[in-house]
Each structure stands twice: as structure tokens, then as C-alpha cells.
Design an enzyme around this catalytic site. Structure first.
Site, PDB file in Angstrom:
ATOM      1  N   LEU A   1      16.409 -90.274-106.116  1.00 24.89           N
ATOM      2  CA  LEU A   1      15.525 -89.219-106.640  1.00 24.89           C
ATOM      3  C   LEU A   1      14.082 -89.376-106.168  1.00 24.89           C
ATOM      4  O   LEU A   1      13.163 -88.885-106.822  1.00 24.89           O
ATOM      5  CB  LEU A   1      15.595 -89.129-108.175  1.00 24.89           C
ATOM      6  CG  LEU A   1      16.960 -88.724-108.753  1.00 24.89           C
ATOM      7  CD1 LEU A   1      16.866 -88.567-110.284  1.00 24.89           C
ATOM      8  CD2 LEU A   1      17.490 -87.424-108.145  1.00 24.89           C
TER       9      LEU A   1
ATOM     10  N   ALA B   1      21.123 -89.786 -97.264  1.00 21.54           N
ATOM     11  CA  ALA B   1      20.026 -90.512 -97.909  1.00 21.54           C
ATOM     12  C   ALA B   1      19.070 -91.098 -96.873  1.00 21.54           C
ATOM     13  O   ALA B   1      19.267 -92.218 -96.395  1.00 21.54           O
ATOM     14  CB  ALA B   1      20.603 -91.619 -98.793  1.00 21.54           C
TER      15      ALA B   1
ATOM     16  N   TYR C   1      11.147 -90.473 -86.584  1.00 18.28           N
ATOM     17  CA  TYR C   1      12.262 -89.910 -87.355  1.00 18.28           C
ATOM     18  C   TYR C   1      13.505 -89.784 -86.467  1.00 18.28           C
ATOM     19  O   TYR C   1      14.580 -90.300 -86.789  1.00 18.28           O
ATOM     20  CB  TYR C   1      11.843 -88.549 -87.932  1.00 18.28           C
ATOM     21  CG  TYR C   1      12.984 -87.718 -88.428  1.00 18.28           C
ATOM     22  CD1 TYR C   1      13.778 -88.158 -89.483  1.00 18.28           C
ATOM     23  CD2 TYR C   1      13.297 -86.485 -87.846  1.00 18.28           C
ATOM     24  CE1 TYR C   1      14.840 -87.394 -89.940  1.00 18.28           C
ATOM     25  CE2 TYR C   1      14.355 -85.722 -88.297  1.00 18.28           C
ATOM     26  CZ  TYR C   1      15.121 -86.185 -89.336  1.00 18.28           C
ATOM     27  OH  TYR C   1      16.169 -85.429 -89.778  1.00 18.28           O
TER      28      TYR C   1
ATOM     29  N   LEU D   1       8.632 -74.156 -91.603  1.00 20.07           N
ATOM     30  CA  LEU D   1       8.083 -72.820 -91.385  1.00 20.07           C
ATOM     31  C   LEU D   1       8.467 -71.798 -92.466  1.00 20.07           C
ATOM     32  O   LEU D   1       7.582 -71.153 -93.038  1.00 20.07           O
ATOM     33  CB  LEU D   1       8.528 -72.309 -89.998  1.00 20.07           C
ATOM     34  CG  LEU D   1       8.012 -70.919 -89.639  1.00 20.07           C
ATOM     35  CD1 LEU D   1       6.490 -70.897 -89.549  1.00 20.07           C
ATOM     36  CD2 LEU D   1       8.633 -70.436 -88.325  1.00 20.07           C
TER      37      LEU D   1
HETATM   38  N1  UFG Z   1       5.340 -73.814 -87.477  1.00 19.61           N
HETATM   39  C1  UFG Z   1       4.212 -73.020 -87.505  1.00 19.61           C
HETATM   40  N2  UFG Z   1       3.453 -73.032 -88.632  1.00 19.61           N
HETATM   41  C2  UFG Z   1       3.758 -73.788 -89.725  1.00 19.61           C
HETATM   42  C3  UFG Z   1       4.920 -74.587 -89.692  1.00 19.61           C
HETATM   43  C4  UFG Z   1       5.690 -74.579 -88.541  1.00 19.61           C
HETATM   44  O1  UFG Z   1       3.878 -72.330 -86.536  1.00 19.61           O
HETATM   45  O2  UFG Z   1       3.003 -73.746 -90.697  1.00 19.61           O
HETATM   46  C5  UFG Z   1       6.189 -73.769 -86.278  1.00 19.61           C
HETATM   47  C6  UFG Z   1       6.364 -75.128 -85.616  1.00 19.61           C
HETATM   48  O3  UFG Z   1       5.352 -75.359 -84.708  1.00 19.61           O
HETATM   49  C7  UFG Z   1       7.746 -74.968 -84.975  1.00 19.61           C
HETATM   50  C8  UFG Z   1       8.487 -73.991 -85.887  1.00 19.61           C
HETATM   51  O4  UFG Z   1       7.476 -73.356 -86.669  1.00 19.61           O
HETATM   52  O5  UFG Z   1       7.608 -74.387 -83.729  1.00 19.61           O
HETATM   53  C9  UFG Z   1       9.458 -74.672 -86.820  1.00 19.61           C
HETATM   54  O6  UFG Z   1       8.769 -75.755 -87.440  1.00 19.61           O
HETATM   55  P1  UFG Z   1       9.412 -76.612 -88.633  1.00 19.61           P
HETATM   56  O7  UFG Z   1       8.402 -77.621 -89.058  1.00 19.61           O
HETATM   57  O8  UFG Z   1       9.968 -75.693 -89.666  1.00 19.61           O
HETATM   58  O9  UFG Z   1      10.664 -77.307 -87.940  1.00 19.61           O
HETATM   59  P2  UFG Z   1      10.713 -78.239 -86.634  1.00 19.61           P
HETATM   60  O10 UFG Z   1      11.350 -77.414 -85.558  1.00 19.61           O
HETATM   61  O11 UFG Z   1       9.438 -78.881 -86.321  1.00 19.61           O
HETATM   62  O12 UFG Z   1      11.635 -79.397 -87.159  1.00 19.61           O
HETATM   63  C10 UFG Z   1      13.002 -79.252 -87.365  1.00 19.61           C
HETATM   64  C11 UFG Z   1      13.457 -80.112 -88.534  1.00 19.61           C
HETATM   65  C12 UFG Z   1      13.207 -81.547 -88.244  1.00 19.61           C
HETATM   66  C13 UFG Z   1      13.874 -81.920 -86.966  1.00 19.61           C
HETATM   67  C14 UFG Z   1      13.447 -81.002 -85.853  1.00 19.61           C
HETATM   68  C15 UFG Z   1      14.236 -81.258 -84.632  1.00 19.61           C
HETATM   69  O13 UFG Z   1      12.767 -79.730 -89.682  1.00 19.61           O
HETATM   70  O14 UFG Z   1      13.770 -82.335 -89.286  1.00 19.61           O
HETATM   71  O15 UFG Z   1      13.674 -79.648 -86.220  1.00 19.61           O
HETATM   72  O16 UFG Z   1      13.413 -81.164 -83.532  1.00 19.61           O
HETATM   73  F1  UFG Z   1      13.553 -83.170 -86.623  1.00 19.61           F
END
Ligand code: UFG
Length: 329
Positions: A33, A74, A141, A190
């Protein structure tokens, strides 16, 4: 016999438990948790609170329950945090898995489905990404998840355990009931961040760079619904129960959407203008990540149901609009 879900109170873990119980399976959950929520634990699952790094704890779960297979969620999963606090990721993700595997081997439990990530690939060499592509993680990660996969490989060779590693692309959406959904603190993903705008918790969404080599300059990702991911875990458990060999599978829709397309779809779903502001690129973001999931379709018989981004965001909005603070009151 039960399925043990480690991290079953977290985002993808809780959705998998809901699907397992819908299939009539007996489920035992273990979760510390730390990032999961008691409210996300399915009322029909048996729950143990504890940490997989604690050998006595994990031994006691295997001693008390008849476990057929383990599904392992986990772990810590924030890319940014993994870069500022790498040892936290080595400790929880790798040491936790080491203790878990010691206990599984000692108890003769020989089937495990593992929550892996597209972050194991790093900057892709080609699109769509295949399971046989190079793995060169660009963050701690992804590095720890890749090392965990390798730990399964070597332990499986020595002790006859079989594993399925599932490399998810961008997990999103929420259970159709609206009862469980995504709740990270801090939130970095995002779609939940976009939905904070119509929820009145943010003024705008920031776009991390619009000068990428993509159709509108913003990053392309493969968004896959959490219930589709959950279904893949069930198929993977059944595959192992039927004698399937250890293997690795990508899980994505095979379709990419830009950040701007995701924002536009959220505007349509919520009816809110959702102002967007472009800022600098976020360090470490590859321009494009799209999965080839053909292997999961062929070998596991996986059929994602939520191929439509609008449906995905509708399910996320149903959860976030009714739970603006996640599981916290
Ligand atoms: N993004 C924005 N603004 C925000 C947040 C995100 O423009 O406020 C963009 C990021 O730059 C990215 C896309 O939205 O291009 C998606 O971003 P996320 O943070 O939602 O997801 P990621 O693609 O960075 O990460 C995901 C998983 C991770 C994993 C990764 C694999 O959440 O756990 O894919 O590359 F490691």
C-alpha cells in the site's frame, strides 16, 4: 487453488484482479500500500498487507495459501523518479523480485506473469517495435525491469520455473464500472493530467515539445486500455497453466496518437476547451513508440477491445470526473 497478485491494489494490478474475479478465479492479493490503495482492493479477493522484500512475509503468504501462479506488479514505475533516485528502483524492483523468486523456488511455485514495459527498449530502432528488437533502456526504471526479466530467465533455467513477461506501452483508461481507475501521486501521465483541466484542478495542459519529427510535431504513443492489459494477464496465466514456454510479449494497440490528438479527443469527450501550452521537451522522451503486438495476438489469443481512443478517454473521464482526488476523499 488461487492466483497471487502482487501489487493488486495498484492501477494495473487492481484492474487485473477485477477481471480474474469476473472469470471466477480465486484471488489473493499482497500489496504494501505504498503506491496502491486499500479502496482499490476487490472485496472478493483475500488481502495481505506487506512487502515482497520481506522474506518472512512472502513465505507466510505461500505457506497459508494454495497458489497456482503469481502475477507480479509490485514495483515502482515512475521514469522521472527513477532518474533522481535510482537506488530506490534497484531496491524495490530488483531486490523485491529476488526475494520473491527465492520464496517461490523454496515453495515449488513455478509460474509467474510479470509486468514489464516498453521502457526496456529505450530509443526504438524501428517502428513498430518487435520483441526481438534491441533493449537499451534510457532510464533506471526500464533498466531495472529489463534486469528483472533477465532474473526470471536465469532462475527459470536453473529451477524450471516458467514466466511470461508483458511489455506494456502506454497504459490508460479505467474500469467500465467507474469504480476503480488511475491514481498516482504525483501524477505524471498525460491523460490523467489533461483531465485535471475539465476537473478544475489545472488551468491548462502543458505539451512537452512540438518540434519532434512527427505529423504535428508532438510525441506519438501507443495508448492501451488497462482492461485490455488485464485480459492479457489472464491469457498469460492460462498459457502457463497449459504448459506454455517462458516468453516475452509486447502489449499495445499498434496505433500511435500524438499528444495533440490526445488533447483534442479529450476536448471532444469532456466538452471542455482544455487550453494547451507548449513548453520545452521533457528529457528522455522518444519521438515515437508504437508496439507490434502480433505475437500476443497469435500466441496468447489476445484481442484488445478498446482500440478507439475516444472510448479509452471516456472510461478515464468517467473515473476522474467522479473521483477528482483518486481514492482520497
Ligand atoms: N506529455 C506531455 N505533457 C504532460 C505529460 C506528458 O506532453 O504533462 C507527453 C510526454 O512527453 C509523452 C506523452 O505525453 O510524449 C506520454 O507521456 P506519459 O508520461 O503519459 O507516458 P510515457 O510515454 O512517458 O511513459 C509510458 C509509461 C512508462 C513507460 C514508458 C515507456 O508511463 O511507465 O511509457 O517508454 F516507461
Amino acid at each position: 487453488m488461487s492466483i497471487l497478485v502482487l501489487g493488486g491494489a495498484g492501477y494495473i494490478g487492481s484492474h487485473t484482479v477485477y477481471e480474474l474475479i469476473d472469470e471466477g478465479m480465486e484471488v489473493v492479493i499482497a500489496d504494501n500500500l505504498e503506491t496502491g490503495y486499500a479502496a482499490a482492493v476487490h472485496p472478493k479477493a483475500k488481502f495481505y498487507q506487506g512487502d515482497i522484500r520481506n522474506r518472512e512475509f512472502i513465505d507466510s503468504v505461500f505457506d497459508n495459501e494454495k497458489i497456482e501462479a503469481v502475477i507480479h506488479f509490485a514495483a515502482n514505475s515512475l521514469v522521472g523518479e527513477s532518474m533522481t533516485n535510482p537506488l530506490k528502483y534497484y531496491d524495490n524492483n530488483m531486490c523485491g523480485t529476488k526475494v520473491l523468486l527465492e520464496s517461490m523456488v523454496a515453495h515449488g511455485i513455478d509460474k509467474i506473469v510479470f509486468s514489464s514495459t516498453a521502457a526496456t527498449y529505450g530509443e526504438p530502432e524501428s517502428i513498430p517495435i518487435l520483441e526481438t528488437d534491441n533493449t537499451k533502456p534510457t532510464n533506471t526504471y526500464g533498466e531495472t525491469k529489463l534486469s528483472m526479466e533477465k532474473m526470471f530467465y536465469w532462475v527459470s533455467r536453473a529451477h524450471g520455473l516458467r514466466y511470461v513477461s508483458l511489455r506494456y506501452f502506454n497504459a490508460c483508461g479505467a474500469h467500465v464500472s467507474g469504480q476503480i481507475g488511475e491514481a498516482h501521486n504525483p501524477e505524471t501521465h498525460l491523460i490523467p493530467l489533461i483531465l485535471k483541466v475539465p476537473n478544475g484542478q489545472r488551468e491548462n495542459i502543458t505539451i512537452f515539445g512540438d518540434d519532434y519529427d512527427t505529423k504535428d510535431g508532438t510525441c506519438v504513443r501507443d495508448y492501451i486500455h488497462v482492461t485490455d492489459l488485464a485480459q492479457a494477464h489472464i491469457l498469460a496465466v492460462k498459457y502457463l497453466m497449459n504448459g506454455g514456454a517462458s516468453d516475452i510479449f509486447n502489449l499495445g494497440n499498434g496505433v500511435g496518437f500524438t499528444v495533440k490528438e490526445v488533447i483534442e479527443t479529450a476536448r471532444k469527450v469532456t466538452g471542455h476547451p482544455i487550453p494547451a501550452v507548449t513548453v520545452e521537451r521533457r528529457a528522455g522522451d522518444p519521438a515515437k513508440l508504437i508496439a507490434s503486438s502480433e505475437k500476443a495476438v497469435k500466441v496468447l489469443g489476445w484481442k484488445p477491445q478498446f482500440a478507439d481512443l475516444e472510448k479509452i478517454i471516456e472510461s478515464a473521464w468517467k473515473w476522474h470526473s467522479t473521483h477528482p482526488n483518486g481514492y482520497n476523499k
